[in-house]
Design a protein around this motif. Sequence first.
Motif, PDB file in Angstrom:
ATOM      1  N   SER A   1      -5.650   7.418   8.358  1.00  0.00           N
ATOM      2  CA  SER A   1      -6.747   7.260   9.313  1.00  0.00           C
ATOM      3  C   SER A   1      -6.742   7.968  10.376  1.00  0.00           C
ATOM      4  CB  SER A   1      -7.064   5.845   9.285  1.00  0.00           C
ATOM      5  OG  SER A   1      -5.736   5.171  10.212  1.00  0.00           O
TER       6      SER A   1
ATOM      7  N   PRO B   1      -6.259   3.783   0.320  1.00  0.00           N
ATOM      8  CA  PRO B   1      -5.490   5.037   1.012  1.00  0.00           C
ATOM      9  C   PRO B   1      -6.151   6.471   0.649  1.00  0.00           C
ATOM     10  CG  PRO B   1      -4.506   4.265  -1.056  1.00  0.00           C
ATOM     11  CD  PRO B   1      -5.494   3.350  -0.877  1.00  0.00           C
TER      12      PRO B   1
ATOM     13  N   SER C   1       0.732   7.950   8.399  1.00  0.00           N
ATOM     14  CA  SER C   1       1.141   7.079   7.436  1.00  0.00           C
ATOM     15  C   SER C   1       0.042   6.528   6.552  1.00  0.00           C
ATOM     16  CB  SER C   1       1.545   5.825   8.335  1.00  0.00           C
ATOM     17  OG  SER C   1       0.598   5.161   9.187  1.00  0.00           O
ATOM     18  N   ASP C   2      -1.241   6.275   7.183  1.00  0.00           N
ATOM     19  CA  ASP C   2      -2.359   5.978   6.247  1.00  0.00           C
ATOM     20  C   ASP C   2      -3.504   6.750   6.370  1.00  0.00           C
ATOM     21  OD1 ASP C   2      -3.125   5.852   8.914  1.00  0.00           O
ATOM     22  OD2 ASP C   2      -3.832   3.667   8.786  1.00  0.00           O
TER      23      ASP C   2
ATOM     24  N   VAL D   1       1.788   4.690   1.533  1.00  0.00           N
ATOM     25  CA  VAL D   1       1.591   5.639   2.560  1.00  0.00           C
ATOM     26  C   VAL D   1       2.556   6.765   2.580  1.00  0.00           C
ATOM     27  CG1 VAL D   1       1.080   3.642   4.128  1.00  0.00           C
ATOM     28  CG2 VAL D   1       3.495   4.551   3.973  1.00  0.00           C
TER      29      VAL D   1
ATOM     30  N   ARG E   1      -3.511   0.078  11.606  1.00  0.00           N
ATOM     31  CA  ARG E   1      -3.442   0.813  10.442  1.00  0.00           C
ATOM     32  C   ARG E   1      -4.283   0.268   9.575  1.00  0.00           C
ATOM     33  NH1 ARG E   1      -1.541   3.813  13.308  1.00  0.00           N
ATOM     34  NH2 ARG E   1       0.643   4.867  13.592  1.00  0.00           N
ATOM     35  N   GLN E   2      -4.812   1.424   8.630  1.00  0.00           N
ATOM     36  CA  GLN E   2      -5.438   0.877   7.430  1.00  0.00           C
ATOM     37  C   GLN E   2      -4.627   0.384   6.174  1.00  0.00           C
ATOM     38  OE1 GLN E   2      -8.485   3.758   6.375  1.00  0.00           O
ATOM     39  NE2 GLN E   2      -8.247   3.407   4.359  1.00  0.00           N
TER      40      GLN E   2
ATOM     41  N   ILE F   1       0.867  -1.359   0.095  1.00  0.00           N
ATOM     42  CA  ILE F   1      -0.087  -0.023  -0.041  1.00  0.00           C
ATOM     43  C   ILE F   1       0.898   1.280   0.020  1.00  0.00           C
ATOM     44  CG2 ILE F   1      -1.496  -1.182   1.173  1.00  0.00           C
ATOM     45  CD1 ILE F   1      -0.754   0.611   3.580  1.00  0.00           C
TER      46      ILE F   1
END
Length: 310
Positions: A220, A159, A217-218, A16, A154-155, A14
């Motif tokens: 969320s 994103p 980072s994500d 980030v 974390r997600q 992903i």
Amino acid sequence: MDGSSAMTTTTTQILVQEPDYQTDVPKVMTQHDVLQITLSGPGLVLTILATILAIQILQPSLTCSLLALAPLPWIIHNDYVNFLNLGPGGTPATFLGYLKITYLRLFALSDPYTPVTIFSEKLYPATGYYERAQSWLPERTGPRPRIAGIAPQRQLDQPGCAEMNKILRISLENLAVRHPDTFRIGTSCFEKKGLALFSRTPINATCRGEICHVHHSDRSMHLNLHPEDARVVLEKGWGERHPLARGGWMKAYVPREFIMIYAPRDRTELDVICRIIEAAAFWVCGERFTLKAESKPLMERDAEAETARR
């Protein structure tokens, strides 16, 4: 594939973001899932011969135990790497931190989408910010994103938008500027890093009055909600309960009302999340405020207006 055995994994990648929001340079975070152990023809023959030899030398029960435990070191190493790959959070990125999280997994919620059940307990405020109304929150489109971890949590996909993340942070800062006697901006008490909004006079116990914090980072976030508002958020698909948000002795880690909110993907979702943050502020400080989604810091905008008047 050669004669040696190999552990087959799948990798989820992903995008980030680094905390430098001026450059907004993406990096790749990986999570590995162990699926199976595969052996080639020669590898399979060698494994069978080694097993027969071990049975002749050792007790059959001991041989079976060794075979069962053989993958364990690799699994632990893989799980530890996954923990590190989630990035910085409230738990130190060390092996001792990993062991702590592994222990806490034993008590994690099995269903993070079911609201907390309130029986005869008295709540203050007695009703949520939106007073049991369901219409204040639309359904979130699409499936829920994948979530991993406890601390950090974390997600892993879907994103959020970098621009929406920037606007959200500016909006939280502007709220604190407009109401300096009620709110302040600081470093998250839960995460030990990252931007957070705090109540100066909380009426419900959170970590130093923390209302919400945004993850670098994500994109969320975590926040605290009245159980009635939390029920609507969960049912409409905008977030999920933290794995440790089950109350009792686990309040030492996070409140029972602690919820993850998924990263906003566009302006429409950001506007919805602003409404959710308003409800979070109401739960923590007991007052009603409007959170405007703004792209310019309030002080910068005032300076530009002053320059224009001159």
